[in-house]
Design an enzyme around this catalytic site. Sequence first.
Site, PDB file in Angstrom:
ATOM      1  N   GLU A   1       0.799  -1.244   0.000  1.00  0.00           N
ATOM      2  CA  GLU A   1       0.000   0.000   0.000  1.00  0.00           C
ATOM      3  C   GLU A   1       0.824   1.283   0.000  1.00  0.00           C
ATOM      4  O   GLU A   1       0.593   2.193   0.795  1.00  0.00           O
ATOM      5  CB  GLU A   1      -0.967  -0.014   1.201  1.00  0.00           C
ATOM      6  CG  GLU A   1      -1.873  -1.232   1.208  1.00  0.00           C
ATOM      7  CD  GLU A   1      -2.732  -1.361   2.459  1.00  0.00           C
ATOM      8  OE1 GLU A   1      -2.706  -0.447   3.302  1.00  0.00           O
ATOM      9  OE2 GLU A   1      -3.429  -2.380   2.583  1.00  0.00           O
TER      10      GLU A   1
ATOM     11  N   GLU B   1      -6.290 -10.891  -0.919  1.00  0.00           N
ATOM     12  CA  GLU B   1      -7.065 -10.634   0.311  1.00  0.00           C
ATOM     13  C   GLU B   1      -8.560 -10.588  -0.003  1.00  0.00           C
ATOM     14  O   GLU B   1      -9.267  -9.681   0.428  1.00  0.00           O
ATOM     15  CB  GLU B   1      -6.620  -9.317   0.971  1.00  0.00           C
ATOM     16  CG  GLU B   1      -5.134  -9.257   1.287  1.00  0.00           C
ATOM     17  CD  GLU B   1      -4.696  -8.001   2.031  1.00  0.00           C
ATOM     18  OE1 GLU B   1      -5.551  -7.297   2.586  1.00  0.00           O
ATOM     19  OE2 GLU B   1      -3.475  -7.730   2.060  1.00  0.00           O
TER      20      GLU B   1
HETATM   21  O1  9MR Z   1      -7.256  -8.033   9.035  1.00  0.00           O
HETATM   22  C1  9MR Z   1      -6.283  -7.167   9.602  1.00  0.00           C
HETATM   23  C2  9MR Z   1      -6.822  -6.576  10.889  1.00  0.00           C
HETATM   24  O2  9MR Z   1      -6.964  -7.582  11.881  1.00  0.00           O
HETATM   25  C3  9MR Z   1      -5.898  -5.484  11.390  1.00  0.00           C
HETATM   26  O3  9MR Z   1      -6.498  -4.842  12.513  1.00  0.00           O
HETATM   27  C4  9MR Z   1      -5.666  -4.481  10.291  1.00  0.00           C
HETATM   28  C5  9MR Z   1      -4.726  -3.388  10.746  1.00  0.00           C
HETATM   29  O4  9MR Z   1      -4.684  -2.374   9.824  1.00  0.00           O
HETATM   30  O5  9MR Z   1      -5.113  -5.126   9.161  1.00  0.00           O
HETATM   31  C6  9MR Z   1      -5.993  -6.051   8.618  1.00  0.00           C
HETATM   32  O6  9MR Z   1      -5.434  -6.618   7.441  1.00  0.00           O
HETATM   33  C7  9MR Z   1      -5.160  -5.694   6.380  1.00  0.00           C
HETATM   34  C8  9MR Z   1      -3.993  -6.242   5.596  1.00  0.00           C
HETATM   35  O7  9MR Z   1      -2.911  -6.507   6.442  1.00  0.00           O
HETATM   36  C9  9MR Z   1      -3.576  -5.291   4.490  1.00  0.00           C
HETATM   37  N1  9MR Z   1      -4.688  -4.968   3.636  1.00  0.00           N
HETATM   38  C10 9MR Z   1      -5.897  -4.532   4.307  1.00  0.00           C
HETATM   39  C11 9MR Z   1      -6.299  -5.545   5.380  1.00  0.00           C
HETATM   40  C12 9MR Z   1      -7.605  -5.156   6.026  1.00  0.00           C
HETATM   41  O8  9MR Z   1      -7.445  -3.932   6.710  1.00  0.00           O
END
Ligand code: 9MR
Length: 353
Positions: free
Chosen positions: A149, A257
């Site tokens: 990102e 994802e």
């Molecule tokens: O699913 C993840 C969540 O438990 C965390 O709190 C969050 C923190 O920002 O990240 C989520 O996973 C993310 C992933 O690592 C990167 N792409 C977006 C995902 C959803 O936010």
Amino acid sequence: MFFAGCSADSGTENDQGLKLKDVYSIPIGAAVAAGEYGWDSFDTYGDALMGEFDSLVAENCMKAGVIQYSEGNFSWTAPDRLVGYAAEHGMQVRGHALVWHTQAAGWMFTDTGTAAEKKEFSRSRMQTHITTVVNRYEDDIYCWDVVNEAISDSGGYRTDSPWYLAYGDASYIQNAFDYAYAADPDCKLYYNDYNVCVPSKRSDIVSMIEDLDLIGSHHLTGIGIQAHWNLNWPSIAEIQTTIDTFHDMGLEVQITELDIDCYNGSTSLTVNPYSNYEEALATRYGEIFDCLRQNAEEGKITAITLWGVADDHTWLDHMIGGEYISSVTRKNYPLLFDADHNKKQAYFEVWDF
Ligand code: 9MR
């Protein structure tokens, strides 16, 4: 091998004892928690449900601020458990994520010193972090999301990322790929992002790859399309254009994802029952997997990973109209198994071809 003609209606996949991972020849994965933050996917779902997948990715436990929570102190328990489970069950592992603005390790940045000193402070810590983590899992992890990102939704680089601020430019991206390559030259190295199907963001990612010469000089292998999508967006045509764009650049493409927001990005806090969405969700998963299956057959995508296993554990319960609000829970139904771990209609649509 593709199981053409598999049909949920005829119960074919159950009769043959087939699992989701048998649908296509490419890995079908899920994001899992391995005990970090008190949630354990393996204990919760058991081997039968986990056995639907042949690839895993860490939902949180391999992110920089989690795995190296303070300088030189690594939290290996959950990631070791994850790669151990995968090895024991013949699964592949994607690594996620080495360099990201969120869940970054705050200690990797400093406010003091000149611009050059600040950059060097962060650069050396990034190098040590990537080298240590990639080396440790060299035999376990076949691809890493090296940078996650880095492009802003409003255009150009994400200039408020602590990494961009520490460097003063986007060259941290080149360093990250170089350090990952040096640690494990056989590992596939990915750039991963969301909203990649938005034409302007997609073209910003293409520009980044070209401007930084990520393919020619920095070992970029592939693009991860996160695929946090909803019932209406993006169109299948836009998904196809996105896959083609990166495939035509000579890159591998993975869906990294995948989940579907049943509320379509709405800001309403009203919780609706699953029954409101069951059919629309099944139709949507059906059309998405028809598209992905075609691309897998043509060698344009090399893996599909869902962002979770079942609806009892999904970040989307707290994602309200584009904003993550941990104090609010609006039950969402984004995955292929329901909150009680039963196969949803959407699961069967994946088989219906
Ligand atoms: O699913 C993840 C969540 O438990 C965390 O709190 C969050 C923190 O920002 O990240 C989520 O996973 C993310 C992933 O690592 C990167 N792409 C977006 C995902 C959803 O936010």
